[in-house]
Write an enzyme that holds these catalytic residues in place. Structure first.
Site, PDB file in Angstrom:
ATOM      1  N   LYS A 182       0.865  -1.103   0.045  1.00  0.00           N
ATOM      2  CA  LYS A 182      -0.021  -0.009   0.045  1.00  0.00           C
ATOM      3  C   LYS A 182       0.893   1.183   0.044  1.00  0.00           C
ATOM      4  O   LYS A 182       1.458   1.693   0.761  1.00  0.00           O
ATOM      5  CB  LYS A 182      -1.008   0.046   1.096  1.00  0.00           C
ATOM      6  CG  LYS A 182      -1.954   0.982   0.832  1.00  0.00           C
ATOM      7  CD  LYS A 182      -2.570   1.775   2.103  1.00  0.00           C
ATOM      8  CE  LYS A 182      -1.888   2.787   2.786  1.00  0.00           C
ATOM      9  NZ  LYS A 182      -1.726   3.875   1.737  1.00  0.00           N
ATOM     10  N   GLU A 197      10.193   1.520  10.488  1.00  0.00           N
ATOM     11  CA  GLU A 197      11.173   2.789  10.498  1.00  0.00           C
ATOM     12  C   GLU A 197      10.077   3.887  10.559  1.00  0.00           C
ATOM     13  O   GLU A 197       9.257   4.353   9.693  1.00  0.00           O
ATOM     14  CB  GLU A 197      11.724   2.772   9.119  1.00  0.00           C
ATOM     15  CG  GLU A 197      12.495   1.483   8.499  1.00  0.00           C
ATOM     16  CD  GLU A 197      13.671   1.293   9.229  1.00  0.00           C
ATOM     17  OE1 GLU A 197      14.363   2.315   9.932  1.00  0.00           O
ATOM     18  OE2 GLU A 197      14.445   0.179   9.035  1.00  0.00           O
ATOM     19  N   CYS A 231      13.393  11.355   6.559  1.00  0.00           N
ATOM     20  CA  CYS A 231      13.498  11.331   7.952  1.00  0.00           C
ATOM     21  C   CYS A 231      14.772  11.282   8.808  1.00  0.00           C
ATOM     22  O   CYS A 231      14.960  11.616  10.054  1.00  0.00           O
ATOM     23  CB  CYS A 231      13.069   9.473   8.270  1.00  0.00           C
ATOM     24  SG  CYS A 231      14.254   8.338   7.465  1.00  0.00           S
ATOM     25  N   GLU A 281       8.977  16.383  15.215  1.00  0.00           N
ATOM     26  CA  GLU A 281       9.543  16.490  13.994  1.00  0.00           C
ATOM     27  C   GLU A 281       8.614  17.339  13.119  1.00  0.00           C
ATOM     28  O   GLU A 281       7.350  17.156  12.964  1.00  0.00           O
ATOM     29  CB  GLU A 281       9.049  14.678  13.293  1.00  0.00           C
ATOM     30  CG  GLU A 281       9.754  14.798  11.955  1.00  0.00           C
ATOM     31  CD  GLU A 281       9.374  13.250  11.441  1.00  0.00           C
ATOM     32  OE1 GLU A 281       8.557  12.955  11.684  1.00  0.00           O
ATOM     33  OE2 GLU A 281      10.239  12.500  11.071  1.00  0.00           O
TER      34      GLU A 281
HETATM   35  P1  NAD Z   1       2.257   8.247   7.531  1.00  0.00           P
HETATM   36  O1  NAD Z   1       2.501   7.655   8.758  1.00  0.00           O
HETATM   37  O2  NAD Z   1       1.167   9.378   7.610  1.00  0.00           O
HETATM   38  O3  NAD Z   1       1.774   7.502   6.428  1.00  0.00           O
HETATM   39  C1  NAD Z   1       2.619   6.026   5.934  1.00  0.00           C
HETATM   40  C2  NAD Z   1       1.458   5.367   5.313  1.00  0.00           C
HETATM   41  O4  NAD Z   1       0.619   4.601   6.444  1.00  0.00           O
HETATM   42  C3  NAD Z   1       0.860   5.640   4.259  1.00  0.00           C
HETATM   43  O5  NAD Z   1       0.480   4.878   3.326  1.00  0.00           O
HETATM   44  C4  NAD Z   1      -0.599   5.813   5.093  1.00  0.00           C
HETATM   45  O6  NAD Z   1      -1.681   5.571   4.037  1.00  0.00           O
HETATM   46  C5  NAD Z   1      -0.497   4.805   5.757  1.00  0.00           C
HETATM   47  N1  NAD Z   1      -1.432   4.439   7.000  1.00  0.00           N
HETATM   48  C6  NAD Z   1      -1.499   5.816   7.767  1.00  0.00           C
HETATM   49  N2  NAD Z   1      -2.523   5.520   8.966  1.00  0.00           N
HETATM   50  C7  NAD Z   1      -2.532   3.948   8.870  1.00  0.00           C
HETATM   51  C8  NAD Z   1      -3.255   2.969   9.615  1.00  0.00           C
HETATM   52  N3  NAD Z   1      -3.999   3.571  10.718  1.00  0.00           N
HETATM   53  N4  NAD Z   1      -3.108   1.729   9.169  1.00  0.00           N
HETATM   54  C9  NAD Z   1      -2.415   1.371   8.268  1.00  0.00           C
HETATM   55  N5  NAD Z   1      -1.668   2.189   7.549  1.00  0.00           N
HETATM   56  C10 NAD Z   1      -1.791   3.670   7.765  1.00  0.00           C
HETATM   57  O7  NAD Z   1       3.510   8.972   6.979  1.00  0.00           O
HETATM   58  P2  NAD Z   1       3.841  10.032   5.912  1.00  0.00           P
HETATM   59  O8  NAD Z   1       3.283  11.250   6.281  1.00  0.00           O
HETATM   60  O9  NAD Z   1       3.632   9.376   4.756  1.00  0.00           O
HETATM   61  O10 NAD Z   1       5.506   9.858   5.721  1.00  0.00           O
HETATM   62  C11 NAD Z   1       6.343  10.771   6.636  1.00  0.00           C
HETATM   63  C12 NAD Z   1       6.641  10.045   8.027  1.00  0.00           C
HETATM   64  O11 NAD Z   1       7.666   9.145   7.575  1.00  0.00           O
HETATM   65  C13 NAD Z   1       7.673  11.271   9.024  1.00  0.00           C
HETATM   66  O12 NAD Z   1       7.364  10.822  10.267  1.00  0.00           O
HETATM   67  C14 NAD Z   1       9.218  10.378   8.775  1.00  0.00           C
HETATM   68  O13 NAD Z   1       9.996  10.627   9.627  1.00  0.00           O
HETATM   69  C15 NAD Z   1       8.560   9.024   8.341  1.00  0.00           C
HETATM   70  N6  NAD Z   1       9.784   8.252   7.745  1.00  0.00           N
HETATM   71  C16 NAD Z   1      10.543   7.418   8.391  1.00  0.00           C
HETATM   72  C17 NAD Z   1      11.608   6.793   7.730  1.00  0.00           C
HETATM   73  C18 NAD Z   1      12.624   6.081   8.470  1.00  0.00           C
HETATM   74  O14 NAD Z   1      13.309   5.120   7.762  1.00  0.00           O
HETATM   75  N7  NAD Z   1      12.560   5.918   9.654  1.00  0.00           N
HETATM   76  C19 NAD Z   1      11.905   7.155   6.407  1.00  0.00           C
HETATM   77  C20 NAD Z   1      10.652   7.663   5.658  1.00  0.00           C
HETATM   78  C21 NAD Z   1       9.603   8.249   6.554  1.00  0.00           C
HETATM   79  O1  6OD Z   2      18.450   4.641   2.779  1.00  0.00           O
HETATM   80  C1  6OD Z   2      17.556   3.999   3.067  1.00  0.00           C
HETATM   81  O2  6OD Z   2      17.541   2.883   2.745  1.00  0.00           O
HETATM   82  C2  6OD Z   2      16.612   4.407   3.845  1.00  0.00           C
HETATM   83  N1  6OD Z   2      15.722   3.525   4.315  1.00  0.00           N
HETATM   84  C3  6OD Z   2      16.396   6.094   3.876  1.00  0.00           C
HETATM   85  C4  6OD Z   2      15.300   6.247   4.526  1.00  0.00           C
HETATM   86  C5  6OD Z   2      15.073   7.733   4.454  1.00  0.00           C
HETATM   87  C6  6OD Z   2      13.905   8.303   5.101  1.00  0.00           C
HETATM   88  O3  6OD Z   2      13.321   9.236   4.546  1.00  0.00           O
END
Ligand code: NAD
Ligand code: 6OD
Length: 485
Positions: free
Chosen positions: A177, A253, A287, A389
């Site tokens: 998804k 993540e 992130c 964040e």
């Molecule tokens: P989000 O959590 O809003 O959404 C991520 C996904 O989860 C989307 O596909 C969304 O539709 C789905 N989702 C939302 N609620 C759900 C539920 N209750 N059940 C199942 N699925 C659900 O995140 P975003 O806004 O798309 O991305 C930004 C966030 O992601 C930031 O907090 C960022 O730090 C984090 N992020 C972390 C990493 C990492 O590697 N740690 C990498 C990239 C992004």
């Molecule tokens: O480089 C990667 O493998 C990784 N998971 C990056 C994540 C970035 C976050 O936005």
């Protein structure tokens, strides 16, 4: 006719229940595509297709699975420009960035996990027994089954393939998804999978929203064995609650509030360029971005001035213009959130050393979701802008006097994803690396990736590690076999 992004189930595209939702181009605010909205029945159908594909896929020799995954990598490269256009239309990011980062990593993720899966073994222990004959313990790896892959919007292809590649390499089938904001490259990948020869049902895509929608249905589905999720910490917590009823395996993540620490002995120019990159790359929507920058007092003022100058040099605008170095935020709602933090910073007495507002752009980019890259100083460490964040092109810079103080500042707070240290004193860098409460540490660099290394966060930034054999471990059950000799 407008672009359509469709579901991909059992090796074929479909429109699901017939409803669609709009996919906006964040650089202009104009609808770029229509997306087929999956119904609960479509999610059931995708999980059933994955389940049906499993027995043959898990029995396929790993070398053959790896060969197919390398063909997927080749397929992404063969359609590089199509992936590029799709990723840019969904995110608004500059072509230069997507060309250098997102699309190549999409292909690289398939190659590295194909290679690693072929070379993967298990441990064997020779065990002493009372009768002296002994026993042998060895491990057997088996795939988990159907894995639900839930992705965010910031690096759509990169983060999706980072999960899909190891899952498939280890013999699982996936239902993906993608974020509702960025459905395009996940959908395109379906065709690449089919052309590469990946059997129908091994890779499925369902589009839609999270709570009480496609995401939640996938997590709750009884035939989904595990969920691998990248996104916000709060979403991870909601997924954990839903998955708890069946105690599913989870890889998370999550969010971050990462620190960069700059010592006076750092190579000044390199540190300024490095922190500018770690604060503003992808509009700060990585992130790993540094939203908190701690600078040793003797160079504080000079550093802030230089970083602010770098921020002012960034050029928002048309993704296809090679002079553009800053893309928009992903959505109008996200821009409201980021601008809310800008207002809160101002109200808390911060000084904007660069930015702080919305850039003035000509049409059609005046309809896009741009904000100015922003450098704040003067905020108390407890303020929301320093603890929460923001996920935009913004950082707060504060001075420190002692190494211990910098460490305590970096370790404060609920997140623990990564940190970047800028210093020429490597003994100090190693000492700090031992004490920092984060999963990933960069010394005199940032986002320099070796895909074999463990990747993930401590505290509220994640559960488990991905990367290299850590991903392969997550996507397998290991059985121990004890043989009495
Ligand atoms: P989000 O959590 O809003 O959404 C991520 C996904 O989860 C989307 O596909 C969304 O539709 C789905 N989702 C939302 N609620 C759900 C539920 N209750 N059940 C199942 N699925 C659900 O995140 P975003 O806004 O798309 O991305 C930004 C966030 O992601 C930031 O907090 C960022 O730090 C984090 N992020 C972390 C990493 C990492 O590697 N740690 C990498 C990239 C992004
Ligand atoms: O480089 C990667 O493998 C990784 N998971 C990056 C994540 C970035 C976050 O936005």
């Amino acid at each position: 006719m407008r672009q359509q992004w469709r579901l991909f189930i059992a090796g074929a595209y479909s429109d699901g229940g017939g409803e669609t939702f709009p996919d906006y181009n964040p650089a202009t605010g104009v609808v770029a595509a229509e997306v087929a909205l999956a119904t609960r029945a479509d999610v059931d159908r995708a999980v059933a297709a994955a389940n049906k594909a499993l027995p043959a896929w898990r029995k396929t020799p790993v070398a053959e699975r790896a060969r197919l995954l390398r063909r997927v990598a080749d397929g992404i490269e063969a359609r590089f420009d199509e992936f590029l256009r799709a990723e840019v239309a969904d995110t608004g990011k500059p072509y230069g960035l997507a060309r250098a980062l997102d699309v190549p990593r999409g292909a690289a993720n398939f190659r590295i996990f194909a290679d690693l899966a072929v070379g993967l073994g298990t441990e064997c222990f020779e065990t002493h027994t009372e009768d002296g004959a002994g026993a042998l313990n060895y491990g057997l790896r088996r795939p988990l089954g159907v894995v639900g892959v839930i992705c965010p919007w910031n690096l759509p292809l990169l983060l999706l393939t980072w999960k899909v590649a190891p899952a498939l390499a280890m013999g699982n089938a996936v239902v993906v998804k993608p974020s509702e904001e960025t459905p395009a490259t996940a959908a395109l990948l379906g065709e690449v999978m089919a052309t590469a020869g990946v059997p129908p049902g091994v890779y499925n895509v369902v589009h839609g929203f999270g709570p009480e929608s496609v995401g939640e249905w996938l997590v709750a589905h009884p035939d989904v064995a595990a969920i691998t999720f990248t996104g916000e910490t709060r979403t991870g917590q909601a997924i954990m609650r839903t998955a708890a009823t069946r105690a599913k395996r989870l890889s998370f993540e999550l969010g971050g509030k990462n620190a960069a620490i700059v010592f006076a002995d750092a190579d000044f120019e390199r540190a300024v360029a490095g922190v500018a990159r770690s604060s503003f790359l992808n509009g700060g929507q990585v992130c790993l971005c540094s939203e908190r920058v701690y600078v040793e007092r003797p160079i504080f003022e000079r550093f802030v001035a230089a970083l602010a100058a770098e921020a002012r040099r960034l050029r928002p605008g048309a993704p296809e213009d090679s002079a553009t170095t800053l893309g928009p935020l992903i959505s109008a709602a996200h821009r409201e959130k980021v601008l809310g933090y800008y207002a809160a910073a101002r109200a808390a007495g911060a000084e904007a050393r660069a930015g702080g507002g919305v850039p003035d752009l000509p049409p059609p980019y005046d309809g896009g979701y741009f904000v100015e890259p922003t450098v704040w100083t003067g905020l108390p460490e407890q303020s929301a802008c320093v603890t929460e964040e923001i996920f935009g092109p913004v950082c707060h810079v504060a001075p420190f006097d002692e190494e211990e103080e910098a460490l305590a500042l970096a370790n404060a707070g609920d997140y623990g994803l990564c940190a970047a240290l800028w210093t020429s004193d490597l003994a100090r860098a190693h000492r700090l690396a031992q004490a920092l409460e984060v999963g990933v540490i960069w010394i005199n660099s940032w986002f320099l990736r070796d895909l074999r290394t463990p990747f993930g966060g401590m505290k509220l930034s994640g559960v488990g590690r991905e990367g290299g054999r850590y991903s392969l471990d997550f996507y397998t059950e290991i059985k121990n076999v004890c043989v009495k000799l």
